[in-house]
Design a protein around this motif. Sequence first.
Motif, PDB file in Angstrom:
ATOM      1  N   ARG A 611       0.812  -1.212   0.000  1.00 47.30           N
ATOM      2  CA  ARG A 611       0.000   0.000   0.000  1.00 47.30           C
ATOM      3  C   ARG A 611       0.848   1.266   0.000  1.00 47.30           C
ATOM      4  NH1 ARG A 611      -5.475  -0.834   1.072  1.00 47.30           N
ATOM      5  NH2 ARG A 611      -6.013  -2.924   1.819  1.00 47.30           N
ATOM      6  N   LEU A 612       2.094   1.158   0.426  1.00 44.93           N
ATOM      7  CA  LEU A 612       2.948   2.347   0.486  1.00 44.93           C
ATOM      8  C   LEU A 612       3.560   2.598  -0.895  1.00 44.93           C
ATOM      9  CD1 LEU A 612       4.705   1.808   3.938  1.00 44.93           C
ATOM     10  CD2 LEU A 612       2.517   2.907   3.424  1.00 44.93           C
ATOM     11  N   ARG A 613       2.717   3.018  -1.803  1.00 45.97           N
ATOM     12  CA  ARG A 613       3.128   3.364  -3.158  1.00 45.97           C
ATOM     13  C   ARG A 613       2.706   4.807  -3.419  1.00 45.97           C
ATOM     14  NH1 ARG A 613       4.825  -0.940  -2.157  1.00 45.97           N
ATOM     15  NH2 ARG A 613       5.081  -2.771  -3.492  1.00 45.97           N
ATOM     16  N   PHE A 614       3.693   5.651  -3.754  1.00 46.62           N
ATOM     17  CA  PHE A 614       3.421   7.078  -3.884  1.00 46.62           C
ATOM     18  C   PHE A 614       3.911   7.595  -5.223  1.00 46.62           C
ATOM     19  CE2 PHE A 614       4.220   6.089   0.612  1.00 46.62           C
ATOM     20  CZ  PHE A 614       2.974   6.407   1.145  1.00 46.62           C
ATOM     21  N   SER A 615       3.166   8.552  -5.732  1.00 44.05           N
ATOM     22  CA  SER A 615       3.493   9.139  -7.026  1.00 44.05           C
ATOM     23  C   SER A 615       4.823   9.874  -6.949  1.00 44.05           C
ATOM     24  CB  SER A 615       2.387  10.113  -7.453  1.00 44.05           C
ATOM     25  OG  SER A 615       2.777  10.852  -8.584  1.00 44.05           O
ATOM     26  N   ASN A 616       5.620   9.710  -7.979  1.00 42.00           N
ATOM     27  CA  ASN A 616       6.902  10.402  -8.040  1.00 42.00           C
ATOM     28  C   ASN A 616       6.746  11.894  -8.293  1.00 42.00           C
ATOM     29  OD1 ASN A 616       8.767   8.104  -7.793  1.00 42.00           O
ATOM     30  ND2 ASN A 616       7.852   7.447  -9.714  1.00 42.00           N
ATOM     31  N   ASN A 618       3.892  13.974  -7.035  1.00 40.04           N
ATOM     32  CA  ASN A 618       3.284  14.767  -5.967  1.00 40.04           C
ATOM     33  C   ASN A 618       3.132  14.019  -4.645  1.00 40.04           C
ATOM     34  OD1 ASN A 618       1.227  12.979  -6.625  1.00 40.04           O
ATOM     35  ND2 ASN A 618       0.031  14.515  -7.748  1.00 40.04           N
ATOM     36  N   ASN A 619       3.742  12.824  -4.514  1.00 39.21           N
ATOM     37  CA  ASN A 619       3.727  12.053  -3.259  1.00 39.21           C
ATOM     38  C   ASN A 619       2.331  11.602  -2.850  1.00 39.21           C
ATOM     39  OD1 ASN A 619       6.460  11.839  -2.498  1.00 39.21           O
ATOM     40  ND2 ASN A 619       6.468  13.952  -1.770  1.00 39.21           N
ATOM     41  N   VAL A 620       1.416  11.527  -3.779  1.00 33.82           N
ATOM     42  CA  VAL A 620       0.079  11.031  -3.486  1.00 33.82           C
ATOM     43  C   VAL A 620       0.103   9.507  -3.472  1.00 33.82           C
ATOM     44  CG1 VAL A 620      -2.303  10.929  -4.318  1.00 33.82           C
ATOM     45  CG2 VAL A 620      -1.021  13.057  -4.469  1.00 33.82           C
ATOM     46  N   ALA A 621      -0.612   8.910  -2.530  1.00 37.04           N
ATOM     47  CA  ALA A 621      -0.687   7.454  -2.461  1.00 37.04           C
ATOM     48  C   ALA A 621      -1.468   6.913  -3.650  1.00 37.04           C
ATOM     49  CB  ALA A 621      -1.344   7.032  -1.156  1.00 37.04           C
ATOM     50  N   LEU A 622      -0.917   5.886  -4.270  1.00 33.31           N
ATOM     51  CA  LEU A 622      -1.549   5.272  -5.436  1.00 33.31           C
ATOM     52  C   LEU A 622      -2.188   3.950  -5.046  1.00 33.31           C
ATOM     53  CD1 LEU A 622       1.217   5.892  -8.139  1.00 33.31           C
ATOM     54  CD2 LEU A 622      -0.824   7.265  -7.675  1.00 33.31           C
ATOM     55  N   LYS A 623      -3.323   3.687  -5.623  1.00 30.63           N
ATOM     56  CA  LYS A 623      -3.994   2.415  -5.413  1.00 30.63           C
ATOM     57  C   LYS A 623      -3.507   1.400  -6.431  1.00 30.63           C
ATOM     58  CE  LYS A 623      -8.174   4.528  -3.512  1.00 30.63           C
ATOM     59  NZ  LYS A 623      -9.653   4.678  -3.650  1.00 30.63           N
ATOM     60  N   LEU A 624      -3.879   0.151  -6.190  1.00 35.85           N
ATOM     61  CA  LEU A 624      -3.434  -0.936  -7.038  1.00 35.85           C
ATOM     62  C   LEU A 624      -3.902  -0.749  -8.478  1.00 35.85           C
ATOM     63  CD1 LEU A 624      -1.887  -3.632  -6.862  1.00 35.85           C
ATOM     64  CD2 LEU A 624      -4.077  -4.768  -6.489  1.00 35.85           C
ATOM     65  N   SER A 625      -5.041  -0.128  -8.634  1.00 30.01           N
ATOM     66  CA  SER A 625      -5.609   0.052  -9.975  1.00 30.01           C
ATOM     67  C   SER A 625      -5.165   1.350 -10.644  1.00 30.01           C
ATOM     68  CB  SER A 625      -7.137   0.032  -9.893  1.00 30.01           C
ATOM     69  OG  SER A 625      -7.596   1.037  -9.004  1.00 30.01           O
ATOM     70  N   ASP A 626      -4.424   2.206  -9.935  1.00 26.98           N
ATOM     71  CA  ASP A 626      -4.014   3.493 -10.506  1.00 26.98           C
ATOM     72  C   ASP A 626      -2.873   3.314 -11.490  1.00 26.98           C
ATOM     73  OD1 ASP A 626      -5.888   4.778  -9.007  1.00 26.98           O
ATOM     74  OD2 ASP A 626      -4.516   5.392  -7.412  1.00 26.98           O
ATOM     75  N   GLU A 631       5.532   1.618 -11.101  1.00 27.54           N
ATOM     76  CA  GLU A 631       6.728   2.461 -11.099  1.00 27.54           C
ATOM     77  C   GLU A 631       6.731   3.452  -9.950  1.00 27.54           C
ATOM     78  OE1 GLU A 631       4.616   2.369 -13.758  1.00 27.54           O
ATOM     79  OE2 GLU A 631       5.679   0.746 -14.830  1.00 27.54           O
ATOM     80  N   ALA A 632       5.805   3.330  -9.031  1.00 25.37           N
ATOM     81  CA  ALA A 632       5.660   4.320  -7.962  1.00 25.37           C
ATOM     82  C   ALA A 632       6.834   4.249  -6.991  1.00 25.37           C
ATOM     83  CB  ALA A 632       4.349   4.097  -7.213  1.00 25.37           C
ATOM     84  N   TYR A 633       6.987   5.332  -6.264  1.00 29.83           N
ATOM     85  CA  TYR A 633       8.035   5.410  -5.240  1.00 29.83           C
ATOM     86  C   TYR A 633       7.613   4.594  -4.029  1.00 29.83           C
ATOM     87  CZ  TYR A 633      10.430   7.334  -1.167  1.00 29.83           C
ATOM     88  OH  TYR A 633      11.113   7.467   0.002  1.00 29.83           O
ATOM     89  N   VAL A 634       8.523   3.741  -3.554  1.00 28.60           N
ATOM     90  CA  VAL A 634       8.276   2.918  -2.369  1.00 28.60           C
ATOM     91  C   VAL A 634       9.271   3.341  -1.290  1.00 28.60           C
ATOM     92  CG1 VAL A 634       8.157   0.586  -1.433  1.00 28.60           C
ATOM     93  CG2 VAL A 634       7.538   1.006  -3.819  1.00 28.60           C
ATOM     94  N   PRO A 635       8.815   3.825  -0.152  1.00 25.23           N
ATOM     95  CA  PRO A 635       9.756   4.212   0.909  1.00 25.23           C
ATOM     96  C   PRO A 635      10.545   3.012   1.412  1.00 25.23           C
ATOM     97  CG  PRO A 635       7.492   4.237   1.711  1.00 25.23           C
ATOM     98  CD  PRO A 635       7.409   4.039   0.241  1.00 25.23           C
ATOM     99  N   ARG A 636      11.753   3.279   1.896  1.00 23.55           N
ATOM    100  CA  ARG A 636      12.597   2.182   2.369  1.00 23.55           C
ATOM    101  C   ARG A 636      11.977   1.472   3.566  1.00 23.55           C
ATOM    102  NH1 ARG A 636      17.701   2.331   0.028  1.00 23.55           N
ATOM    103  NH2 ARG A 636      17.713   0.157   0.731  1.00 23.55           N
TER     104      ARG A 636
END
Length: 1523
Positions: A611-616, A618-626, A631-636
Amino acid sequence: MRVHPSEHNDCKNTERCTDEEGIEVKYTRKSLGFIPIESTFRRKCIQLVSDPRFETFIIFMIVLNAISMACVDYRFIDDNYQPDPTKSWRNNIFEITEVFFAVVFILECFVKIFAFGLFRGQNAYLRNGLNIFDFVIVVLSVISVIPIVPNLSALRSFRVLRPLRSLVKLPGLRKIVGALVKSYKDLSNVMLLLGFLIFGFSLTGMMFWKGLLHARCRLTPYPIKMPENCTDVNDICWSEYLNKVIVNPEEYRCSSFDNDDPSWTQSTSPWFQYGPMDCIWPIDDADERICSLSGKGNHHCLYMDQSTQILQERTCGSNYDRFGNPRFIDSHIPYGYPRMRSGTFIESLNYGFTNYDTFLSAFLTSFQVITLEGWTDLLYQIMDAWMVTPAILIFALQVVICGYIVLNIVLAVITKSLDEIQNEEDLNDEQSWGNSGHFSNTVDEQENSSPPEQRLKKIDYHSIFIMVCIVLNTIVLSLDHYGIKDKHAQLLETFNTCFTFIFICDVIVCNIVYGPRAYWRCFDGIVGAISLIELVFILCVPHATSGSSAFSVLRSLRLFRIFKMAKKWKSLQSLLRTIASTISEIWNFAALLLLFMFIYSLIGMQILANRLRFSNMNNVALKLSDEGYEEAYVPRANFDSFYWSMVTVFQILTGENWNTIMYDCWKAKGMVATFYIISLIIIGVFIVMNLFLAILLKNFEENGDLVDEQKLELALESREDSQTKKRDVKRPSTIQLLWAKIGKDNRFRKFCLKIVEKKWFDVVITVLIVISSLLLALDNPLLDPSSFFIKALQVCDYVFTMVFVGEAIVKILAYGLFSESKAYLRSAWNVLDFFIVIISVLSLAKVWSGSALKSLRTLRVLRPLRMVNKFPELKIVVDALLLSFPSVANVGVLCGLFFLIFASFAVNFLKGTFYHCSGPRFDDLSEEQLDFLVKPTRWGDAPQQFRELFLPDIEGCNVNAWSDDTIPTSMEVCNCLAPGEWKLTIPQNFDNIINGIATLFEISTTEGWTDVMFAAVDQRGIEMQPRQNSNPMWAIFFISFLIFGSFFVLELFVGVTIDNFNKIRTSTGRTLMTEGQKNWARTQQFIMKIRPLRKLDRPENSFRAKCFDFVMPHSNQHFEPFISACIIGSALVTAMTSFGDSEEKQFIISSLNYTFATIFTIEIVLKLIALSARFFDDRWNIFDLLVVCGTNFGLVINIFISSASSVVGVIRLARICRLFRLVRNLKKLRTLFNTLIMSVPSIANIGFLMLLLFFMYAVVGVQSFSFLPNNEEIDDHANFRSFGNAMLLLLRFSTGENWNGFMRSMMVNQPNCSESPVYDSPWCISEADLPECRHVNGCGAGLFGFIYFYSFTLLMSYVVMNLFVGIVLEAFESSNEGEILKAEDLAAFTAAWSRFDPEATWFIQAEEVKTLLQVLEPPLGLGVKDFHSTDKILDDPCLKELSVNENGKVHVIDAATALAKRLTILKGEIELETTDTESGRTLDDVFNERMIKKRRILRAIINLARASALASSRVGNEDTEKI
């Protein structure tokens, strides 16, 4: 009744059976109401559950089930983020086994229900807490597989708590779990107190800061229209549109009305009447700070217009008006997230989650502050938006009270529980003590057994030689570093090989001397085995060098030999013995910690995996269907796998950036994720981690050899003797060597002696020291050196220096220099004074120039140290620290050894690996070039067109020297493709042993340790480009280091400090308080329990009498609870307010506030009428009166002067203070508050010492680092450009808030920096100095910066801060002392005392003590009904200890103390110790003098007392303590 396990019966004809431990268990006659005990099926079930193999099988199933859950592969998930069994064989196996485990646990549940019964019976299934938990889990497991029920699989992870049933059977772990269970009530009370304080601070924040944290600097003076054909801020059209708008904002204005108007109300505001509009208010993205809407804050949106070079001010605006009405529609266009969050949805502002708009958000924000993580970022925001000084005071109070003091009460509670459990075990199991003593004797015999004398002498020489070899080998291993030359590496390899053979010889010799059996059982044998394995590597493995992994490990483990030196170092050996005795319990704690982390890791995976997938963008959380999810940013720090989930949970337990993880989870999952993180903080950090420290402290207490009490007593006696000598200074009897011509009868010398012995002399010198120290704080290198202010400071410096020189000369003339025993330089404090005077003289004389002179002037900061000897409150704390220094030094040596071992290991593997290629040229590389840089191949295999891209003419590129078989490193490729861009990944590294130890020291404070860990996880070898998660196992190394190097070794600082603290208290009876403070604390302790109350008589006036009956608790038991309920209701009403409340809600809240204000006013009026002047005898009544007057005054001002918001806010703050009235009525809170009050003097003393250290370091910081320019860490808030900023920065560093990141940023040299900046024009110190100033551009801090920060961290974090722990532990222990007197006994004593002391003077006549004891019933009183038997009273030994003052009176504290001691003696807990009173007279003397001749008068007094007691009982004054 306990039965031997071998005597199990088959339960055929009885209701009694025995379990696997031989404990008899009763079974109900009928299970479930219809299965009798005689049933064959029931008997089989009972036999099954009684068989120990059944429990073993269930535990085995639990372990397998836990392993299966940990092996779930979350890389393959369905649309609900749950594991997909169709895409992964691991998930498929889990689904299959889940059904099997569910069936097993369901059968277990049914079998136990059939055997024990469900509800009925003492041992019924649901009568056991663990069984209830099992039953709930089984039911949830069944429900979760029902198709029509929502997925509840997250609850399955709670099943791993089942092993607690078996773990509590282990003696060590049973003690730990028992301590947590036993301390449950006390921990609940502490959490209640903590919640109470957070509640108060949250309401305070809402009062002052509601709605302020939305203001940002805007590019336009007012909102503008949305563009028609541009809907994304990342499009080119958006920047073009903004450029047009900035040039002519009026053309694009969204509305015709103003942004705000003071005459508006919430409902008349156009933003409410017209509703949210489809507009935007462009933000200045270059300025991420909160701005001040009122203009009173720190930030005013100033910027430099590049075209005109004129300083201008932008508009500070919010997306809400001042009433909270939203200005814009909450559309995701154009930002990709709700438009109303556009002002705060950035990382530096915590994405807008931390604010004081609602009570819930304010509570979460205040909770974050008390954890001391990220609190300064919140403080800086408040300083920018509100006011600087009040914000600092509020946050400082929150940090000190909650972060430093209250959270340490958790440690005190757990320590108390461990002690109680240990005492119970000691009383119930004397045989274990015998076995333990036998073991210790055996160990001592083994240690004391030795060969004959001749052999001993040889062994001594042999030991010395081996010790020398160990030291030399340690030095050789430490010389390895990155970039070492081949010949030096070969030389070190030769030395290492030689030492290996020497240690092999040592193994052979020791086997001959001690024998194989004794040798291989000790520590030396383990290290010897390592040497043997190492020798096998050398002889059998070709080209075995220190470069190989296994060989490096063996070489690093050789450093453990250095612990052999502990045999020659007694104090260090005692410390190691303590550690060894702690290991067994540490393993038990480690098991509990691992289980705790396991549970939370599984829960985290269930709710947050993938679930911790964020747009590169604007840092908005992305859903599985987005789109862009893959390619979303995943925090360490994530929960995508069990391994990284465990690492993330451990990171949260260390407190490192836990708030950042919470923000990510909040964005992805919503606010429900915050409860998961906060529960992890409360249970894990506040409780479980404190359990670790409590275990350590308990073992320190049990080890009596850790602190040399004899040396400690000698040190204490020497200090007391020196103080006595100082007080009893007499005239010198001989002629001093330096003053040979000045005899002892010289008039001038007598005059000097007479002056220095005057009290006013010390007072004047102390005042001058304080003034001169304050002038040091005013001095600033950034000020104009030719200004009048600086010249005045220089003149004052000259004057004070001359005064202190004169003081030294006068004292030397009076006492002599050093020849006599009482001479000036025979006192350490005088030596310090003399050194400071010499430094001041040299700095004024300017005997050196340049940096040397600057260093001398900086040393003037030592001048405030002279205050330590002038103030006993400071001196007693410093003495305690000095007495703790030897033990602290031992821990420091041990920490250094651990750091050396871990650093040597890290240097072997990580040297030269923390580098990467990055920069503009690197970003321009093609994908083919990037692949070759990350994973270089043979140069000959590279295509010709690719080889032509390399630039051989660039310095550092040796491409011409490469052959076709050459495989270059990433650094070599980077130097050819992107020259100058090969740099460190992070500021820390392990390139050599010094850097390694420094890095480990920094991460041992848990600050920035994750950055170092991820750098190690990503590294791929020396001079190779890192890739994410290339070596994930390195996380285990850093977690292990934190467990041993931070949680264990560095916590020894706490243990040693507290242990010395307790020894000092035991030896001298002194704590960190002076005698006066100690008497005050003891008095307050008794006041809280037995405060004498004035006797309140019912008024004769009928109206006053009715008021009296209405408000007095003894006559109206419902009045006080009603007032308490109103107080709680008033606080809840205040908490119901939020930013943006409608006028209807505001009206309701205002009406309720007026109602409560009326009730509290009526209460005060009624009490004033009923009690008249006696109303002011109770401080709580005065407090209530002030709060009511303040509240009413605020309400009046709010009605007539609506603009006086700040005044009203202060008055409202007084309303919050009413919550403290609840403390009087809630016993649990009152006890903990008493603990805080008891520790006030000690806290104040330590606070003074901290303030002194802060002052000194702040002055040094301003003088040394004020010219450092801004960078990522140094900004307008965090800098050393003024004394106030430096003090605030040091407070931040004392909490560990990114101190090492700031230190590393100070080492960076900016381009064209100046080593010695010269004042040409005013420097820019703050935003207010713009534009008529120039920015500072000094060079980096250099080595002195490391010394400055490391010394401050060592002093504050590991020494001074530990004193807070000791204070809280002592206060908590003291508050629980004397519990032999119950609350009922104290109430009876207070009521009886008030009969003889109706005016609450705290004294009664000595003749009345006998009557007092007769009135009091046992166990507190004597309860003598026969008034003729006075001998029984007179012969009581406790009465002989009662002190009587010169007026023949006895104090209430003395009386209560004597009675408590008498009760303790009666219960056999202590032995009576007779002591002489200060006055020399005892109660026997008074009775002999006065009472023997006046027995008839005494009987009359007694009868009168009995009559008055009977009359007063009708009034019920025994409950007056509640008034």
